[in-house]
Design a protein around this motif. Structure first.
Motif, PDB file in Angstrom:
ATOM      1  N   SER A 225       0.834  -1.206   0.000  1.00  0.00           N
ATOM      2  CA  SER A 225       0.000   0.000   0.000  1.00  0.00           C
ATOM      3  C   SER A 225       0.872   1.260   0.000  1.00  0.00           C
ATOM      4  CB  SER A 225      -0.949  -0.017   1.188  1.00  0.00           C
ATOM      5  OG  SER A 225      -0.213  -0.175   2.378  1.00  0.00           O
ATOM      6  N   ALA A 226       1.896   1.264   0.854  1.00  0.00           N
ATOM      7  CA  ALA A 226       2.778   2.427   0.926  1.00  0.00           C
ATOM      8  C   ALA A 226       3.605   2.555  -0.362  1.00  0.00           C
ATOM      9  CB  ALA A 226       3.700   2.308   2.134  1.00  0.00           C
TER      10      ALA A 226
ATOM     11  N   LEU B 175       2.728   1.697  -3.346  1.00  0.00           N
ATOM     12  CA  LEU B 175       1.887   2.239  -4.422  1.00  0.00           C
ATOM     13  C   LEU B 175       1.816   3.766  -4.351  1.00  0.00           C
ATOM     14  CD1 LEU B 175      -1.050  -0.320  -4.435  1.00  0.00           C
ATOM     15  CD2 LEU B 175       0.477   0.170  -6.358  1.00  0.00           C
ATOM     16  N   VAL B 176       1.711   4.293  -3.140  1.00  0.00           N
ATOM     17  CA  VAL B 176       1.660   5.751  -2.963  1.00  0.00           C
ATOM     18  C   VAL B 176       2.979   6.370  -3.412  1.00  0.00           C
ATOM     19  CG1 VAL B 176       1.490   7.613  -1.251  1.00  0.00           C
ATOM     20  CG2 VAL B 176      -0.029   5.621  -1.084  1.00  0.00           C
ATOM     21  N   GLU B 177       4.075   5.764  -2.952  1.00  0.00           N
ATOM     22  CA  GLU B 177       5.420   6.274  -3.283  1.00  0.00           C
ATOM     23  C   GLU B 177       5.677   6.220  -4.795  1.00  0.00           C
ATOM     24  OE1 GLU B 177       8.777   6.523  -3.575  1.00  0.00           O
ATOM     25  OE2 GLU B 177       8.835   8.029  -1.986  1.00  0.00           O
TER      26      GLU B 177
ATOM     27  N   THR C 292       3.509   6.098  -7.225  1.00  0.00           N
ATOM     28  CA  THR C 292       2.629   7.043  -7.927  1.00  0.00           C
ATOM     29  C   THR C 292       3.247   8.441  -7.908  1.00  0.00           C
ATOM     30  OG1 THR C 292       0.679   5.761  -7.339  1.00  0.00           O
ATOM     31  CG2 THR C 292       0.317   8.064  -7.937  1.00  0.00           C
TER      32      THR C 292
ATOM     33  N   ILE D 223      -1.364  -2.054 -11.470  1.00  0.00           N
ATOM     34  CA  ILE D 223      -2.446  -1.363 -10.740  1.00  0.00           C
ATOM     35  C   ILE D 223      -2.421   0.128 -11.076  1.00  0.00           C
ATOM     36  CG2 ILE D 223      -3.264  -0.682  -8.439  1.00  0.00           C
ATOM     37  CD1 ILE D 223      -2.041  -3.372  -7.405  1.00  0.00           C
ATOM     38  N   ILE D 224      -1.228   0.722 -11.025  1.00  0.00           N
ATOM     39  CA  ILE D 224      -1.086   2.165 -11.300  1.00  0.00           C
ATOM     40  C   ILE D 224      -1.521   2.480 -12.730  1.00  0.00           C
ATOM     41  CG2 ILE D 224       0.594   4.047 -11.508  1.00  0.00           C
ATOM     42  CD1 ILE D 224       2.184   2.708  -9.224  1.00  0.00           C
TER      43      ILE D 224
END
Lengths: 275, 275
Positions: free
Chosen positions: B7-8, B10-12, B14, B47-48
């Motif tokens: 989860s973290a 994916l944020v990074e 992105t 996913i992104i």
């Protein structure tokens, strides 16, 4: 929007927040956008907040209460800002930048949008806690820096012209003395460009004695506006202290010597790093 | 960097991708950055990619092979671009914009960094598949648009000056006839600003007969450079076809009538939407 899995939602929310700096986004906006419970959104935001803040790219402020929401505040850590200033200083010290009159060629650096955006983000860090209505610059070379700063702070940019332009409507003009030559110039600002009593962040690419910035400050008085801060990318340190018109500003790099004969340029990080 | 949960990560990722448009990022960069297997990184990127592409904010290109990696290509869907052009047209049609000489006050709109960034992203969509080395504009009002376009395309910006400046070094100057007044002006570009044989995207805020843009094209010839494309925010449609110097360009809005007497302005989306 269709329901997203948490993983997809995190990507979407990250993108949404990053494109809206200094903007309050109510939790309900996200809850409606993704058809998710506020509690799930809060959990997502906690993950995003941790990544942003540990990575040093800014702060995600949480606002409680009826107006509850989040606000993305982009910031550059002191460490990364200093690394930026050191890279900039190294590039500015390249001997082939020296032009006749001991001017320095900087247009290749000012022409890099990513570099301008990085500098703008440092100014947004330095001035982000202040009450500012607009970012101001005078044409021409400070413009990309002013827009980069305005974009990060979510503020409009007001552009002072060297001459009165037909496309600006009625304008207020003032004369100012540019410190480098002690010669008299004119700058003007459209009457429509700025509300009275605005609080203004002045941004420019280069400052020597500060005559141009002082001109903008004089122009502000005509709009009953006030200076909230002054940020310049590069200052020239080769100014006698009694010649310097301005003392309250931040700079990211400081030019300490330009010697055309030996083709030597000295640059160091600016006064932003003196504290 | 410490190991992150998916989860973290994916944020990074992105955030990392969004800040590096039109840049190839090898999978190994991510794998090393997060201490993760390439297979996990590939799953994250899938996913992104899905979120970005379904949301209409751009394309995540996957490059296979030894130079394997991803490239983020920001795009604006036709639907969102048209919505932007319609909002812009509505704002431009406000009667109080009419200035003496039937000029239109646009500085409030040009002073909004977010609006400029949106327009820049549309130009990046229109010209993103072309082989371009630099974005060019002439001072002053097209500058924010040129930087916004350059930032999205990961390209430098070259700034043509109205006069020869001491801070630009040796420069090439040309004369050009501005269509609005048929008067003769000068523009100049520093010798250092652009490599020979560059492919150039010309960007400006406003075009009437096209004299200023034609001036830039003439200047390109002096650098053995070529035009890759021309994008203007607003074109004036009130030009006889034999007066128009330029036919190959895109515009986002088209001014079809300005009547100072009735205080009526007509604006519609530009030729980018004609196809």
């Amino acid at each position: 929007m269709k329901k997203l899995k948490r993983s997809a939602r995190l990507v979407e929310m990250t993108q949404y927040l990053l494109s809206r700096p200094h903007t309050v986004i109510p939790l309900t906006t996200f809850a409606e956008r993704y058809g998710a419970a506020k509690s799930s959104i809060s959990e997502d935001l906690a993950i995003i907040k941790e990544v942003f803040e540990e990575g040093g790219s800014g702060e995600l402020h949480t606002l409680a209460g009826a107006a509850g929401g989040v606000k993305w505040i982009p910031k550059v850590s002191r460490e990364l800002a200093l690394a930026f200033a050191e890279r900039l200083s190294t590039q500015l010290a390249q001997p082939d930048r020296i032009l006749p009159g001991e001017y320095l060629y900087m247009s290749d650096l000012l022409g890099q949008p990513a570099l301008m955006n990085e500098a703008g983000k440092i100014f947004a860090t330095a001035f982000g806690n202040m009450d500012i209505d607009v970012v101001m610059t005078v044409e021409t070379k400070g413009i990309p820096l002013a827009y980069a700063t305005g974009a990060q702070l979510n503020l409009p940019v007001v552009l002072v012209r060297r001459d009165h332009q037909a496309t600006e409507g009625s304008a207020v003009s003032i004369n100012y003395v540019s410190g480098s030559h002690k010669s008299l110039h004119t700058m003007s600002l459209s009457r429509r460009a700025m509300r009275e009593h605005s609080r203004v962040l002045i941004v420019d690419d280069f400052m020597k004695a500060g005559g141009t910035v002082q001109g903008m400050i004089d122009l502000l008085a005509e709009f009953n506006a006030t200076v909230a801060g002054v940020g310049v990318l590069v200052e020239s340190g080769s100014v006698d202290s009694e010649e310097r018109l301005l003392t309250d500003y931040i700079s990211l790099a400081k030019l300490t010597a330009v010697d055309a004969k030996s083709r030597h340029i000295s640059v160091k990080p600016g006064n932003y790093f003196d504290l």
